[in-house]
Design a protein around this motif. Structure first.
Motif, PDB file in Angstrom:
ATOM      1  N   GLN A 327       0.802  -1.216   0.000  1.00 62.21           N
ATOM      2  CA  GLN A 327       0.000   0.000   0.000  1.00 62.21           C
ATOM      3  C   GLN A 327       0.840   1.274   0.000  1.00 62.21           C
ATOM      4  O   GLN A 327       0.292   2.366  -0.122  1.00 62.21           O
ATOM      5  CB  GLN A 327      -0.943   0.011   1.216  1.00 62.21           C
ATOM      6  CG  GLN A 327      -1.940  -1.131   1.217  1.00 62.21           C
ATOM      7  CD  GLN A 327      -2.933  -1.041   2.368  1.00 62.21           C
ATOM      8  OE1 GLN A 327      -3.134   0.017   2.939  1.00 62.21           O
ATOM      9  NE2 GLN A 327      -3.559  -2.168   2.681  1.00 62.21           N
ATOM     10  N   ASN A 328       2.152   1.131   0.167  1.00 61.77           N
ATOM     11  CA  ASN A 328       3.025   2.301   0.186  1.00 61.77           C
ATOM     12  C   ASN A 328       3.704   2.456  -1.166  1.00 61.77           C
ATOM     13  O   ASN A 328       4.870   2.098  -1.352  1.00 61.77           O
ATOM     14  CB  ASN A 328       4.071   2.179   1.295  1.00 61.77           C
ATOM     15  CG  ASN A 328       3.515   2.548   2.652  1.00 61.77           C
ATOM     16  OD1 ASN A 328       2.510   3.238   2.744  1.00 61.77           O
ATOM     17  ND2 ASN A 328       4.161   2.086   3.699  1.00 61.77           N
ATOM     18  N   GLN A 390      -5.772  -0.482  -6.903  1.00 62.87           N
ATOM     19  CA  GLN A 390      -5.410  -1.671  -7.670  1.00 62.87           C
ATOM     20  C   GLN A 390      -6.432  -1.861  -8.780  1.00 62.87           C
ATOM     21  O   GLN A 390      -7.643  -1.950  -8.531  1.00 62.87           O
ATOM     22  CB  GLN A 390      -5.369  -2.903  -6.778  1.00 62.87           C
ATOM     23  CG  GLN A 390      -4.953  -4.172  -7.508  1.00 62.87           C
ATOM     24  CD  GLN A 390      -4.869  -5.387  -6.597  1.00 62.87           C
ATOM     25  OE1 GLN A 390      -5.420  -5.372  -5.497  1.00 62.87           O
ATOM     26  NE2 GLN A 390      -4.169  -6.421  -7.034  1.00 62.87           N
ATOM     27  N   LEU A 391      -5.946  -1.909 -10.019  1.00 63.91           N
ATOM     28  CA  LEU A 391      -6.802  -2.073 -11.173  1.00 63.91           C
ATOM     29  C   LEU A 391      -7.335  -3.502 -11.239  1.00 63.91           C
ATOM     30  O   LEU A 391      -6.567  -4.458 -11.161  1.00 63.91           O
ATOM     31  CB  LEU A 391      -6.018  -1.745 -12.447  1.00 63.91           C
ATOM     32  CG  LEU A 391      -6.741  -1.944 -13.782  1.00 63.91           C
ATOM     33  CD1 LEU A 391      -7.929  -0.996 -13.889  1.00 63.91           C
ATOM     34  CD2 LEU A 391      -5.770  -1.733 -14.946  1.00 63.91           C
ATOM     35  N   ILE A 392      -8.649  -3.628 -11.383  1.00 60.86           N
ATOM     36  CA  ILE A 392      -9.295  -4.939 -11.526  1.00 60.86           C
ATOM     37  C   ILE A 392      -9.806  -5.035 -12.953  1.00 60.86           C
ATOM     38  O   ILE A 392     -10.751  -4.338 -13.345  1.00 60.86           O
ATOM     39  CB  ILE A 392     -10.463  -5.107 -10.523  1.00 60.86           C
ATOM     40  CG1 ILE A 392      -9.982  -4.847  -9.088  1.00 60.86           C
ATOM     41  CG2 ILE A 392     -11.067  -6.511 -10.654  1.00 60.86           C
ATOM     42  CD1 ILE A 392      -8.885  -5.755  -8.619  1.00 60.86           C
ATOM     43  N   THR A 393      -9.177  -5.890 -13.744  1.00 57.85           N
ATOM     44  CA  THR A 393      -9.518  -5.991 -15.168  1.00 57.85           C
ATOM     45  C   THR A 393     -10.560  -7.052 -15.445  1.00 57.85           C
ATOM     46  O   THR A 393     -11.003  -7.194 -16.593  1.00 57.85           O
ATOM     47  CB  THR A 393      -8.252  -6.309 -15.983  1.00 57.85           C
ATOM     48  OG1 THR A 393      -7.687  -7.538 -15.491  1.00 57.85           O
ATOM     49  CG2 THR A 393      -7.232  -5.198 -15.844  1.00 57.85           C
ATOM     50  N   THR A 394     -10.968  -7.810 -14.430  1.00 60.68           N
ATOM     51  CA  THR A 394     -11.944  -8.876 -14.658  1.00 60.68           C
ATOM     52  C   THR A 394     -13.375  -8.351 -14.699  1.00 60.68           C
ATOM     53  O   THR A 394     -14.306  -9.107 -14.971  1.00 60.68           O
ATOM     54  CB  THR A 394     -11.827  -9.941 -13.560  1.00 60.68           C
ATOM     55  OG1 THR A 394     -11.980  -9.314 -12.272  1.00 60.68           O
ATOM     56  CG2 THR A 394     -10.467 -10.623 -13.626  1.00 60.68           C
ATOM     57  N   THR A 395     -13.541  -7.063 -14.416  1.00 64.14           N
ATOM     58  CA  THR A 395     -14.884  -6.469 -14.462  1.00 64.14           C
ATOM     59  C   THR A 395     -15.000  -5.593 -15.704  1.00 64.14           C
ATOM     60  O   THR A 395     -14.007  -5.150 -16.271  1.00 64.14           O
ATOM     61  CB  THR A 395     -15.146  -5.614 -13.222  1.00 64.14           C
ATOM     62  OG1 THR A 395     -14.187  -4.550 -13.175  1.00 64.14           O
ATOM     63  CG2 THR A 395     -15.046  -6.438 -11.956  1.00 64.14           C
ATOM     64  N   THR A 396     -16.239  -5.375 -16.151  1.00 61.71           N
ATOM     65  CA  THR A 396     -16.510  -4.515 -17.300  1.00 61.71           C
ATOM     66  C   THR A 396     -17.517  -3.448 -16.894  1.00 61.71           C
ATOM     67  O   THR A 396     -18.659  -3.777 -16.540  1.00 61.71           O
ATOM     68  CB  THR A 396     -17.080  -5.308 -18.487  1.00 61.71           C
ATOM     69  OG1 THR A 396     -16.173  -6.379 -18.800  1.00 61.71           O
ATOM     70  CG2 THR A 396     -17.240  -4.413 -19.711  1.00 61.71           C
ATOM     71  N   PRO A 397     -17.143  -2.159 -16.894  1.00 59.10           N
ATOM     72  CA  PRO A 397     -15.783  -1.698 -17.184  1.00 59.10           C
ATOM     73  C   PRO A 397     -14.844  -2.021 -16.027  1.00 59.10           C
ATOM     74  O   PRO A 397     -15.286  -2.456 -14.964  1.00 59.10           O
ATOM     75  CB  PRO A 397     -15.980  -0.189 -17.346  1.00 59.10           C
ATOM     76  CG  PRO A 397     -17.124   0.122 -16.439  1.00 59.10           C
ATOM     77  CD  PRO A 397     -18.061  -1.053 -16.571  1.00 59.10           C
ATOM     78  N   ASN A 401      -9.771  -1.262  -6.686  1.00 60.38           N
ATOM     79  CA  ASN A 401      -9.844  -1.438  -5.233  1.00 60.38           C
ATOM     80  C   ASN A 401      -9.030  -0.336  -4.564  1.00 60.38           C
ATOM     81  O   ASN A 401      -7.898  -0.073  -4.955  1.00 60.38           O
ATOM     82  CB  ASN A 401      -9.295  -2.810  -4.818  1.00 60.38           C
ATOM     83  CG  ASN A 401     -10.238  -3.937  -5.177  1.00 60.38           C
ATOM     84  OD1 ASN A 401     -11.426  -3.720  -5.393  1.00 60.38           O
ATOM     85  ND2 ASN A 401      -9.706  -5.160  -5.247  1.00 60.38           N
ATOM     86  N   LEU A 402      -9.625   0.275  -3.552  1.00 58.16           N
ATOM     87  CA  LEU A 402      -8.983   1.374  -2.840  1.00 58.16           C
ATOM     88  C   LEU A 402      -8.313   0.861  -1.574  1.00 58.16           C
ATOM     89  O   LEU A 402      -8.912   0.131  -0.793  1.00 58.16           O
ATOM     90  CB  LEU A 402     -10.025   2.442  -2.481  1.00 58.16           C
ATOM     91  CG  LEU A 402      -9.590   3.530  -1.488  1.00 58.16           C
ATOM     92  CD1 LEU A 402      -8.497   4.400  -2.088  1.00 58.16           C
ATOM     93  CD2 LEU A 402     -10.795   4.367  -1.070  1.00 58.16           C
ATOM     94  N   TYR A 403      -7.064   1.291  -1.358  1.00 57.95           N
ATOM     95  CA  TYR A 403      -6.340   0.972  -0.118  1.00 57.95           C
ATOM     96  C   TYR A 403      -5.732   2.264   0.426  1.00 57.95           C
ATOM     97  O   TYR A 403      -5.090   3.011  -0.300  1.00 57.95           O
ATOM     98  CB  TYR A 403      -5.232  -0.057  -0.369  1.00 57.95           C
ATOM     99  CG  TYR A 403      -5.736  -1.348  -0.961  1.00 57.95           C
ATOM    100  CD1 TYR A 403      -6.414  -2.273  -0.178  1.00 57.95           C
ATOM    101  CD2 TYR A 403      -5.558  -1.615  -2.311  1.00 57.95           C
ATOM    102  CE1 TYR A 403      -6.886  -3.461  -0.721  1.00 57.95           C
ATOM    103  CE2 TYR A 403      -6.026  -2.809  -2.870  1.00 57.95           C
ATOM    104  CZ  TYR A 403      -6.694  -3.715  -2.068  1.00 57.95           C
ATOM    105  OH  TYR A 403      -7.166  -4.884  -2.614  1.00 57.95           O
ATOM    106  N   GLY A 404      -5.940   2.514   1.692  1.00 56.57           N
ATOM    107  CA  GLY A 404      -5.437   3.733   2.309  1.00 56.57           C
ATOM    108  C   GLY A 404      -6.420   4.873   2.138  1.00 56.57           C
ATOM    109  O   GLY A 404      -7.543   4.706   1.656  1.00 56.57           O
ATOM    110  N   VAL A 405      -6.000   6.053   2.520  1.00 54.52           N
ATOM    111  CA  VAL A 405      -6.865   7.226   2.482  1.00 54.52           C
ATOM    112  C   VAL A 405      -6.018   8.457   2.169  1.00 54.52           C
ATOM    113  O   VAL A 405      -4.860   8.579   2.601  1.00 54.52           O
ATOM    114  CB  VAL A 405      -7.606   7.411   3.836  1.00 54.52           C
ATOM    115  CG1 VAL A 405      -6.604   7.584   4.983  1.00 54.52           C
ATOM    116  CG2 VAL A 405      -8.565   8.580   3.782  1.00 54.52           C
ATOM    117  N   ASN A 406      -6.592   9.341   1.356  1.00 52.91           N
ATOM    118  CA  ASN A 406      -5.948  10.618   1.087  1.00 52.91           C
ATOM    119  C   ASN A 406      -6.244  11.565   2.246  1.00 52.91           C
ATOM    120  O   ASN A 406      -7.285  12.234   2.283  1.00 52.91           O
ATOM    121  CB  ASN A 406      -6.444  11.209  -0.229  1.00 52.91           C
ATOM    122  CG  ASN A 406      -5.953  10.431  -1.441  1.00 52.91           C
ATOM    123  OD1 ASN A 406      -4.757  10.157  -1.549  1.00 52.91           O
ATOM    124  ND2 ASN A 406      -6.866  10.058  -2.329  1.00 52.91           N
TER     125      ASN A 406
END
Length: 905
Positions: A327-328, A390-397, A401-406
């Motif tokens: 995540q870093n 993290q990009l998940i390419t198995t879904t359309t579109p 996935n979000l990890y951490g917080v701004n």
């Protein structure tokens, strides 16, 4: 044969060495028996560095330097004088500063033996590094302005594996551990072909976040002059050193690890009348450092612990890449984590008044001196957290996935340290020659040095000291010195605990004997030696008291009955005392052929005793830690050799060469060890700081070899594992097989070679330095594959791992995931040859002819170019690592190309 007067006249016509700078006085070199060595401003200014200590590398016999980091603001070399860390003294006052305006330094003097450091008393055992700053002279004002810039390039980074090699070796390590594979053949093909840069990334993180070069700029202005009444030297300096992290134009603040200094100095000396003089020396210094909010150390650590196939730098939508495991994002740490600032402020002020008392008796004087020092370091935290996706390419579109917080940017500050000190001294001196035969020089002083660090109670060292020297016809010298002082952090004897530290020395100037008076071959020949007792003050913080500190709360009954616990600190030592040393020094200093050929050699034998150590034969049954006690004894012996040649030809060519070589051997005479049943386990008798571990005996090649060999406790070996020698032959590899590893008895040898020449305005100089009989330990995540709980980096040296096919040539054990109790045990396998020879510096300069400068009323213009850390010969065992900065967690050494101009008017 000539008379003494004729001999003296002949010697006075020769080039004279500058006075030997001692802590409180100076003496003609031939009228002292001390062991000292000086480096002057001309050589000090050749190094494009910020630390005075870094300028000394390779230039002075007996001084070993080691630079463990190249980080701006923290790149000063650590130095040891005959094996120990010397005290830093500036203009006669202890002030442990090393980042300096090098233009301000007149000389740096090493005080090596007991005689030269006896007056320091309880601060004398480690010797001293005496910095003397420049003073004004009674002459027309001189102004000097220097501008220089450098381009820096990091050195010595270990080469990491690309994504394909990493994944392939990771699968191999899993197979060795009997675990299922992590990467399929399709994964390996994607890493190799780069067909899926987001799902199967291949990122060289070091190339992404570290620039290929950075800048180092320095601007220095000074003026000096004066007359018979007042003399002055004033200077200003600004240094701007940029770090090597990439930055982003989207940030309105700087996230690089930059370092800036602002230094102002004013040295003023005044003659109030013919007998009364005084001086005011002032120094103000501001140091400013910046770095990314995640900190420089965290980023360097992430480069070690993050494989190149972990995640992409950016996703297709521009967000930072990452995974649940990683995540870093290192780029986010570098440019997206905010920033941090550090400010350091120092102020030094020295004052003195000196009254000559020639009216009482010629040569008598009295002086009072006082000094003040204040320092402060403050951190400002403007860091912030960030999110990765993290990009998940198995879904359309495709989704993320979000990890951490701004998170919001922090806004905090705090004092790192704050201190102040004051120094007072009263001295009486006498310097006189009777009848051109008997020379007397004497000095007695009393001083008090008081310092406060943060909220601690004051630390005070006070006492008296003195020096006496007598010479007969400047041929025979008898010298004695003493220190009687102590500090307030020992069980008091009255108000303070003090001790007496004496030293004596003899010198014989053979060249002034009548039988050598007519010699045109010998210019200088002096035999000298000294013997004395010195001390070292390392009491800790009032450790003779038994102390109790607050701890976390404990509960009695309900939470409403919670009480603050009290914890007992380590046992008090009511008998704690100063550490001490008995030192012997003997040498020969000679010059031949009208000082063209110079030669010197010294031998020293120093026994350090009453060293503060924790008893090894203690027991945990007590339920508390044992205190440090005065029980250790070590010995340091060695020799120093210098050979030089300098000449000026009839054609105007001047050239020189100076070689210095030092040998240092150390030995533990006594240490209160735990019980060790075998001689090879004992620390006593080994070198100080000797590395201990198992003796490696190659790799296990077959299961049959394993079956017939000793086994490691709690571990089942496999072919490809490191094999160790069973020293006690009990069939088990355990703590009873640990012994000294590396070069056990060879003395550390370090050297420096300075070369230079001048001809018709052109000048050239070079410095080569190196060390041999040096071992370095290379274990840890900087060289081992798949650390960080099995998710860390892997390196090119891991490609040479043991497999059945590479068994005959392998240089790395079989691969495994995470820590390996056998292969990663401390052993001779990971102890590598640390010898090296480095072309430390080259300088080329050109001074514009004076006839060209008269029209514009300038005294001198000099253009120069320098190279620093240009080339290094080292062992292949270190791979791409620098021989000084071994760890990949450390900021690498820098190679500099420096260009500048100096203008004097």
């Amino acid at each position: 044969m000539g008379t003494f007067a004729q001999t003296a006249e002949k010697k006075d016509s020769l080039p004279q060495k500058p006075p030997v700078q001692l802590i409180y006085t100076s003496a003609k070199p031939h009228l002292t028996a001390t062991s000292t060595e000086a480096l002057y401003s001309k050589d000090i200014l050749k190094s494009p560095v910020t630390s005075v200590k870094s300028t000394l590398t390779g230039r002075m016999a007996g001084l070993y330097s080691f630079q463990a980091s190249g980080q701006p603001g923290a790149d000063g070399a650590s130095v040891s004088l005959r094996g120990l860390d010397p005290l830093v003294i500036i203009d006669g006052v202890v002030a442990n500063l090393s980042i300096f305006n090098l233009d301000d330094v007149e000389s740096v003097t090493l005080q090596k033996d007991a005689l030269s450091s006896a007056m320091m008393g309880v601060r004398g055992s480690n010797g001293a590094l005496l910095i003397t700053t420049r003073k004004g002279k009674p002459q027309t004002q001189s102004i000097s302005f220097t501008v220089q810039t450098s381009f820096q390039k990091p050195l010595g980074a270990p080469k990491t594996l690309n994504a394909y090699d990493y994944a392939s070796l990771y699968n191999e390590a899993l197979t060795n551990d009997g675990l299922p594979l992590r990467y399929t053949q399709a994964d390996l093909d994607a890493f190799k072909n780069g067909t899926d840069p987001y799902g199967h990334p291949n990122v060289n993180w070091r190339d992404e976040v570290i620039k290929s070069s950075s800048r180092f700029d320095r601007y220095s202005l000074n003026a000096s002059g004066g007359n018979g009444f007042a003399r002055y030297y004033v200077s200003l300096e600004h240094v701007n050193q940029t770090g090597f992290f990439v930055t982003s134009d989207q940030n309105k603040y700087n996230t690089n690890n930059n370092f800036k200094t602002y230094v102002i100095r004013s040295n003023v000396d005044i003659n109030v009348n013919k007998s009364l003089s005084g001086g005011i020396y002032l120094l103000g210094r501001i140091l400013s450092g910046t770095e990314p909010g995640s900190t420089t150390g965290s980023i360097l650590g992430a480069l070690v612990n993050t494989p190149n196939n972990s995640y992409p730098v950016y996703n297709p939508n521009g967000s930072f890449g990452g995974t649940n495991l990683f995540q870093n994002n290192i780029m986010a740490q570098t440019i997206g984590s905010g920033y941090r600032l550090n400010y350091k402020r120092d102020m030094l002020a020295n004052f003195y008044l000196k009254q000559k008392l020639d009216a009482v008796t010629p040569g008598l004087w009295v002086q009072v001196k006082t000094a003040f020092n204040a320092n402060l370091s403050e951190d400002i935290n403007r860091s912030k957290s960030f999110a990765v996706y993290q990009l998940i390419t198995t879904t359309t579109p495709a989704t993320y996935n979000l990890y951490g917080v701004n998170g919001a940017q922090a806004n905090g500050n705090g004092i790192v340290y704050q201190g102040r000190s004051n120094y007072a001294e009263l001295s009486v001196g006498y310097d006189r020659v009777f009848g051109e035969k008997h020379g007397v020089n004497a000095l007695v002083l009393a001083n008090n040095d008081n310092s406060v660090n943060g909220g601690d109670l004051p630390y005070t060292i006070s006492g008296i000291s003195g020096r006496f020297a007598y010479n007969f016809k400047e041929k025979y010298v008898v010298e004695a010195a003493f220190g009687y002082n102590g500090s307030n952090r020992y069980p008091p004897q009255g108000d303070f605990k003090r001790a007496f530290f004496p030293a004596v020395g003899l010198a014989w100037n053979m060249d002034r004997e009548e039988f050598l008076a007519s010699s045109n071959f010998i210019s200088r020949l002096k035999l000298y030696g000294s013997l004395g007792k010195t001390g070292w003050d390392d009491p800790g913080y009032f450790t003779y008291y038994q102390r109790f500190f607050d701890a976390s709360s404990v509960f009695f009954g309900t939470s409403a009955g919670s009480q603050t616990a009290i914890t007992e600190q380590p046992l008090a030592n009511p008998n704690i005392d100063f550490e001490k040393a008995n030192k012997f020094n003997a040498g020969v200093d000679a010059a031949f052929l009208n000082d063209r050929l110079t030669f010197s050699v010294e031998y020293f034998n120093n026994k350090y005793y009453d060293l503060l150590q924790i008893r090894g034969r203690s027991t945990t049954i007590l339920g508390n830690d044992y205190p440090r006690e005065n029980i250790g004894t070590n010995r340091y012996t060695g020799a120093e050799f210098k050979l030089g040649w300098q000449e000026k030809t009839s054609g105007g060519l001047q050239y020189f060469a100076l070689l210095n070589t030092s040998l240092l051997r150390t030995k533990v005479i006594f240490a209160d060890e735990v019980y060790r049943p075998y001689y090879w386990m004992k620390r006593t008798g080994s070198a100080v700081g000797q590395t201990f571990g198992y003796l490696a005996d190659g790799f296990f090649q077959t299961q049959q070899e394993i079956n017939g060999s000793a086994t490691t406790v709690g571990y089942t070996p496999q072919p490809g594992d490191i094999k160790y020698i069973d020293l006690n032959r009990d069939g088990v590899i355990d703590q009873f097989d640990v012994t000294q590893i590396g070069r056990k008895f060879a003395p550390l040898l370090f050297f420096g070679l300075s070369l230079g020449a001048e001809y018709k305005g052109f000048d050239f100089s070079a410095l080569i330095q190196g060390v041999t009989n040096r071992d370095v330990y290379v274990g840890g995540s900087s060289i081992w594959a798949f650390q960080n709980n099995g998710f860390g980096q892997a390196y090119e040296n891991n490609l040479d791992r043991w497999t059945p096919a590479t068994a005959a040539t392998a240089t790395y054990p079989r691969l495994n995931i995470g820590s390996n109790g056998n292969n990663h045990a401390q052993s001779s396998f990971w102890l590598r040859n640390g010898d090296y020879v480095r072309l430390k510096q080259i300088e080329l300069g050109y001074s514009v002819p004076e006839v060209w400068l008269k029209r514009i009323k300038l005294d001198n213009i000099r253009l120069f170019a320098r190279g620093y850390n240009l080339f290094t010969l080292k062992s292949k065992e270190l791979d791409d690592r620098d021989p000084e900065v071994i760890s990949a967690f450390s900021y690498p050494m820098q190679r500099l190309f420096n260009f500048g101009i100096n203008i004097k008017l």
